[in-house]
Design an enzyme around this catalytic site. Structure first.
Site, mmCIF file in Angstrom:
data_model
loop_
_atom_site.group_PDB
_atom_site.id
_atom_site.type_symbol
_atom_site.label_atom_id
_atom_site.label_comp_id
_atom_site.label_asym_id
_atom_site.label_seq_id
_atom_site.Cartn_x
_atom_site.Cartn_y
_atom_site.Cartn_z
ATOM 1 N N LYS A 56 0.206 3.674 -2.793
ATOM 2 C CA LYS A 56 -0.872 4.659 -2.753
ATOM 3 C C LYS A 56 -0.334 6.091 -2.689
ATOM 4 C CE LYS A 56 -4.611 1.863 -0.714
ATOM 5 N NZ LYS A 56 -4.081 0.543 -0.347
ATOM 6 N N SER A 66 -6.163 3.359 4.137
ATOM 7 C CA SER A 66 -5.579 2.480 3.114
ATOM 8 C C SER A 66 -6.664 1.739 2.339
ATOM 9 C CB SER A 66 -4.609 1.474 3.751
ATOM 10 O OG SER A 66 -3.712 0.967 2.795
ATOM 11 N N SER A 70 0.786 -1.232 0.000
ATOM 12 C CA SER A 70 0.000 0.000 0.000
ATOM 13 C C SER A 70 0.819 1.283 0.000
ATOM 14 C CB SER A 70 -0.960 0.019 1.189
ATOM 15 O OG SER A 70 -2.039 -0.862 0.968
ATOM 16 N N LYS A 96 2.782 6.865 4.633
ATOM 17 C CA LYS A 96 1.987 5.653 4.362
ATOM 18 C C LYS A 96 2.729 4.377 4.750
ATOM 19 C CE LYS A 96 -1.833 3.923 2.793
ATOM 20 N NZ LYS A 96 -1.661 2.814 3.756
#
Length: 373
Positions: free
Chosen positions: A84, A136, A81, A241
Site C-alpha cells: 500500500k 489498511s 499490505s 506501514k
C-alpha cells in the site's frame, strides 16, 4: 531473487512499460554488489545489528540513502499490505484530495482488512488515503484504484512508478497487497518506496496520523486508528506501514526521526510479534549512523526517459558479508518472480558483437530455467 547477468561488452537489456517509458534493467544488484547476498551484510568496526526473526531486512539512513545493514535485501517475497506504500505514493499526485467519490459495491466488498466503506456515503479522496495507510483498508485501496481510472490502469501506474524508483523486485498485482500469483517486493524496495514517500508531505501526514474521524452514513462519523503500534511506543516514529497475510507472514516498513536524522527499517517474512525487534533495529541504525561505512545505498529515482545505469556502486570493502543460508521455501507466487517474468524489450549491443548477444541470450535462457524458486 534477482538474476545476475554477466555483461558482454556494453550489452544492456531494457524493459518496456505499457504506455510509458522504457527503463533499462540493471545487471548488478541495485544499491551495491554486497546487497546481492542472502546473508547478513554489516559494517566492520561497530556492533552487529540486533537479531531478528525476519527472513529479510534493510536498515538505511533516509537522508543520505546509505544502507547501514541488510539481510537478503533483494530477496523477493509477498509484500502483503506494505504494498500500500506504493499505492499511496503512486496515486497521491494523481488524485485531488478534496474530490468526493461514492465507492462501488465491488470496492466495499473487498476481502481482508477494511475501513468499512459503504455505497451510501460519499468520501473525500483524502479520507480514503487515511483509511488506506492508517486502517489498511483493502476497500479503500480498491476505491482509490477505481477513482484513478480502474484497476488495470492503476496496476500499470504502480508498476511504472516502481520501475521509476528502481524498485525492480516489486511487481504489483493488487492495490491492497492481497496475495496474488506474480506479486512480489523486497526489503530493499520497501525501504526505497518509503524513502520516496517521506519526501511527499501528504504521504507523511497520512502515515503519521494516529487517530482520525471517518465518515459514516447520515452525516455521522466514527474514529479510526493507525495500525502502526510504534507510533505510540517509539520516540520519533514517523510511521509508514505494516502488513500480514498467512502466506506472506508479517512485513513492515517504518521510519523514525531523531536529531534531524531519519532511519528507515524494512522487514519481510517475519512470523509475527516484530515490534520490539524493529525498535531495536531502529536504535541500532541511529547509533551507527555516520560512524561506519555503508554497505550499499538506496538509489535515487530515474529521470523520465533515461535508462538505468549498467553498474551500481559496489559496497565498500569494509563491509562484512556473512555467508548466506538457504531461505525458507516461499509461496509459489514469490518463487515465480525471477527475470523470466519480465519482458525483454530491446537489447543495445556495444562493439557490434553479435556473437556475444547470441551467447548471452543462450546463457540467460539456461539461467532462467535453473533459477526458478
Amino acid at each position: 531473487m534477482w538474476t545476475k547477468i554477466v555483461p558482454v561488452m556494453a550489452l544492456v537489456a531494457s524493459v518496456s512499460l505499457t504506455g510509458g517509458t522504457a527503463y533499462a534493467t540493471p545487471t548488478t544488484p541495485v544499491g551495491g554488489e554486497a546487497l546481492g547476498s542472502r546473508g547478513l551484510v554489516a559494517p566492520q568496526g561497530v556492533k552487529k545489528p540486533p537479531k531478528t526473526k525476519a527472513t529479510s531486512y534493510v536498515i538505511a539512513d533516509a537522508g543520505t540513502g546509505n544502507v547501514l545493514a541488510a539481510k537478503d535485501a533483494h530477496g523477493r517475497y509477498l509484500p502483503a499490505s506494505t504494498l500500500k506504500t506504493l499505492t499511496a505514493l503512486t496515486l497521491i499526485p494523481k488524485l485531488d484530495k478534496n474530490r468526493r467519490i461514492r465507492p462501488s459495491q465491488n470496492a466495499c466488498n473487498q476481502e481482508g482488512s477494511a475501513v468499512g466503506l459503504t455505497p451510501k456515503t460519499t468520501y473525500k479522496v483524502e479520507d480514503l488515503f487515511r483509511a488506506l495507510m492508517m486502517s489498511s483498508g483493502n476497500d479503500a485501496a480498491m476505491a482509490l484504484a477505481e477513482t484513478n481510472g480502474g484497476l488495470a490502469k492503476t496496476m500499470a501506474d504502480m508498476n511504472a512508478e516502481a520501475k521509476r524508483l528502481q524498485a525492480y523486485d516489486t511487481v504489483a498485482k493488487t492495490p491492497s497487497g492481497l496475495d496474488k500469483p506474480g506479486q512480489s517486493s523486497s526489503a530493499y524496495d520497501l525501504a526505497l518506496i518509503a524513502r520516496a514517500g517521506l519526501a511527499n508531505p501528504d504521504f507523511v501526514r497520512y502515515i503519521s496520523t494516529k487517530v482520525a474521524n471517518f465518515p459514516a452514513p447520515k452525516g455521522k462519523h466514527y474514529q479510526i486508528s493507525n495500525h502502526n503500534k510504534l507510533l505510540w511506543r517509539y520516540n520519533g516514529m514517523v510511521g509508514v506501514k505494516n502488513g500480514w497475510t498467512t502466506k506472506a507472514q508479517a512485513s513492515f516498513v517504518g521510519a523514525a526521526t531523531r536529531g534531524g536524522h531519519t532511519i528507515v527499517v524494512s522487514i519481510m517474512r517475519h512470523e509475527g510479534g516484530f515490534w520490539d525487534e524493529v525498535a531495536a533495529l531502529l536504535d541500532w541504525g541511529f547509533s551507527v549512523r555516520g560512524k561506519a561505512a555503508p554497505v550499499g545505498r538506496l538509489v535515487d529515482p530515474l529521470p523520465a526517459g533515461l535508462p538505468a545505469p549498467q553498474q551500481q556502486v559496489s559496497a565498500p570493502a569494509t563491509a562484512t558479508v556473512t555467508p548466506a543460508q538457504q531461505p525458507p521455501l516461499l509461496d509459489t507466487a514469490a518463487r515465480n518472480q525471477d527475470g523470466s517474468t519480465k519482458a525483454i524489450g530491446s537489447v543495445v549491443i556495444g562493439g557490434g558483437l553479435l556473437f556475444g548477444l547470441i551467447y548471452l541470450w543462450y546463457g540467460i535462457r539456461r539461467k532462467r530455467t535453473r533459477s526458478r524458486f
